[in-house]
Design a protein around this motif. Sequence first.
Motif, mmCIF file in Angstrom:
data_model
loop_
_atom_site.group_PDB
_atom_site.id
_atom_site.type_symbol
_atom_site.label_atom_id
_atom_site.label_comp_id
_atom_site.label_asym_id
_atom_site.label_seq_id
_atom_site.Cartn_x
_atom_site.Cartn_y
_atom_site.Cartn_z
ATOM 1 N N GLN B 35 0.861 -1.196 0.000
ATOM 2 C CA GLN B 35 0.000 0.000 0.000
ATOM 3 C C GLN B 35 0.895 1.242 0.000
ATOM 4 O O GLN B 35 1.866 1.311 0.756
ATOM 5 C CB GLN B 35 -0.877 -0.021 1.260
ATOM 6 N N PRO B 36 0.577 2.243 -0.829
ATOM 7 C CA PRO B 36 1.422 3.445 -0.838
ATOM 8 C C PRO B 36 1.433 4.127 0.537
ATOM 9 O O PRO B 36 0.381 4.333 1.144
ATOM 10 C CB PRO B 36 0.768 4.331 -1.892
ATOM 11 N N GLU B 48 5.809 7.194 -5.262
ATOM 12 C CA GLU B 48 5.146 6.700 -4.059
ATOM 13 C C GLU B 48 5.905 5.485 -3.565
ATOM 14 O O GLU B 48 6.289 4.621 -4.348
ATOM 15 C CB GLU B 48 3.700 6.297 -4.389
ATOM 16 N N ILE B 49 6.136 5.439 -2.266
ATOM 17 C CA ILE B 49 6.847 4.295 -1.698
ATOM 18 C C ILE B 49 5.817 3.348 -1.078
ATOM 19 O O ILE B 49 5.040 3.761 -0.211
ATOM 20 C CB ILE B 49 7.869 4.760 -0.645
ATOM 21 N N PRO B 50 5.800 2.102 -1.524
ATOM 22 C CA PRO B 50 4.838 1.145 -0.979
ATOM 23 C C PRO B 50 5.321 0.568 0.349
ATOM 24 O O PRO B 50 6.524 0.543 0.624
ATOM 25 C CB PRO B 50 4.781 0.069 -2.051
ATOM 26 N N SER B 51 4.390 0.125 1.150
ATOM 27 C CA SER B 51 4.754 -0.448 2.442
ATOM 28 C C SER B 51 5.383 -1.821 2.244
ATOM 29 O O SER B 51 4.837 -2.657 1.532
ATOM 30 C CB SER B 51 3.520 -0.594 3.326
ATOM 31 N N PRO B 52 6.515 -2.064 2.884
ATOM 32 C CA PRO B 52 7.132 -3.387 2.771
ATOM 33 C C PRO B 52 6.451 -4.420 3.665
ATOM 34 O O PRO B 52 6.753 -5.604 3.575
ATOM 35 C CB PRO B 52 8.571 -3.143 3.213
ATOM 36 N N HIS B 53 5.597 -3.967 4.567
ATOM 37 C CA HIS B 53 4.975 -4.886 5.523
ATOM 38 C C HIS B 53 3.482 -4.567 5.624
ATOM 39 O O HIS B 53 3.067 -3.435 5.417
ATOM 40 C CB HIS B 53 5.565 -4.709 6.936
ATOM 41 N N ALA B 54 2.719 -5.589 6.030
ATOM 42 C CA ALA B 54 1.351 -5.342 6.475
ATOM 43 C C ALA B 54 1.386 -5.114 7.985
ATOM 44 O O ALA B 54 2.182 -5.739 8.684
ATOM 45 C CB ALA B 54 0.474 -6.547 6.140
ATOM 46 N N GLY B 55 0.558 -4.188 8.494
ATOM 47 C CA GLY B 55 0.581 -3.939 9.941
ATOM 48 C C GLY B 55 -0.026 -2.592 10.260
ATOM 49 O O GLY B 55 -0.881 -2.085 9.532
ATOM 50 N N THR B 56 0.452 -2.027 11.358
ATOM 51 C CA THR B 56 -0.058 -0.744 11.824
ATOM 52 C C THR B 56 1.073 0.267 11.823
ATOM 53 O O THR B 56 2.195 -0.044 12.259
ATOM 54 C CB THR B 56 -0.590 -0.876 13.269
ATOM 55 N N VAL B 57 0.784 1.458 11.321
ATOM 56 C CA VAL B 57 1.805 2.496 11.303
ATOM 57 C C VAL B 57 2.063 2.953 12.735
ATOM 58 O O VAL B 57 1.121 3.392 13.424
ATOM 59 C CB VAL B 57 1.363 3.686 10.428
#
Lengths: 347, 112
Positions: B35-36, B48-57
């Motif tokens: 996700q961006p 745009e840099i995508p998230s390398p992980h799924a989780g919570t910011v």
Amino acid sequence: MTTSAPAARGERDGRADGAAPARPAVLTMQQAINRALAEALAEDPRTLVFGEDVGRLGGVFRVTDGLQRRFGEDRVFDTPLAESGIVGLAVGLAMNGWRPVPELQFDGFAYPAVDQIVNQVARMHYRTRGAAPMPVTLRVPSFGGIRAPEHHGESLEALFAHVPGLKVCAPSSPAEAHQLLLQSVRADDPVVYLEPKARYWERGPVPDDGPAPPVGTSRVVRPGRHATLVAWGAMVHRCLQVARLAAEDGVELEVVDLRWLKPIDADGLAASVARTRRAVVVHEAPLTAGLGAEVAALVQERAFRSLAAPVQRVTGFDVPYPAGPLEPKYLPTVDRVLLAVQRVLEF
Amino acid sequence: MAEHTFLLPDLGEGLVEASVLAWLVAPGDTVERNQPLVEVETAKSAVEIPSPHAGTVARLHAAEGATLAVGAPLVTIDAAAGPDAAAGPGIVGTVPDEEPPARRVRLRPPPE
């Protein structure tokens, strides 16, 4: 920048006779190339270094680090991301008396410049009946071994060696990198200088600038009597690894660093095979129509009666360099080279 | 949940810095992998840099408008699942290791 090049300075070798030889500096290949570029810029005001990110940044691999600061923005400068334009610029500069040393940032980005390289750089001297020599040294960070993405690992040597008018070389060590680059820059013919990215971080002694073996000579980097391994660039290191392993088994392998891929040192190859009677050529590029075929042909033409076995080739496969973690499966492994050695020993 | 701090990667070839144009997420947001996260601008382009992980910011490490060096912390994410391989900044490709290569083939020396 003026449109015509300044006159060359006189003698380039300013070392005092009789000075005690200093211990050679230990440099990485990156630093060795950087030093050669600095020496080339210093000795001849007509020499120019340019390419993508070579100026302010100092190069993706730090090879041109500090050169713009030292020699100014007129002599070391950044270009747009347009490889055909970079080489086309070199053609025009060379026709006006400059000695360009352009960089193509990665091997895969040489393809957009092939028109300028093949149609202009390689044949301008021929086309003009000698009126317009092309003293261009085209530096190309080349080959694989750093698990780079696509277009960042390619072996171009067979492609460019096939083009009349070009000379091609590839260093295998910091000392070779320094010496071959200075020799290329000083040559009045165009040279494609292929830098093995995988060896950029290798450290080694780099003697001061001095007399170099002639263009087109190879070098025996390890003597041996049972078989000859022929390689260039990073594969010289691989062949030295193989030679050390073979020595554990009582097999003495000679390793020849070809250095110049055009012209190829046919006499040097024949002399080595006359000693060992067997040859294995190792390269990263795909097998079919690779330079290994040229080496094998030269060896059988020059040394047929010496040969105890057909020349073996250990190469990449007939696929693009795989990106990332698959790359080590593509590059010649020590086991693949050892198997080829076994085949020539047992033929 | 494991915290992963994502460092600003080299977004081109040898680029040394980037400036933050706009954050697309805020602390506490749930993000999917790829996700961006943020729009940054380099000398070459805005990306745009995508998230390398799924989780919570968990935390943002730079304000909008700030310029970051490659390798500086960009964002910390509480990863939902197992740890991904840490993505380090660097050149295009990796420095080869110099371990002596493992061998399986043994040679039989030729008869003298």
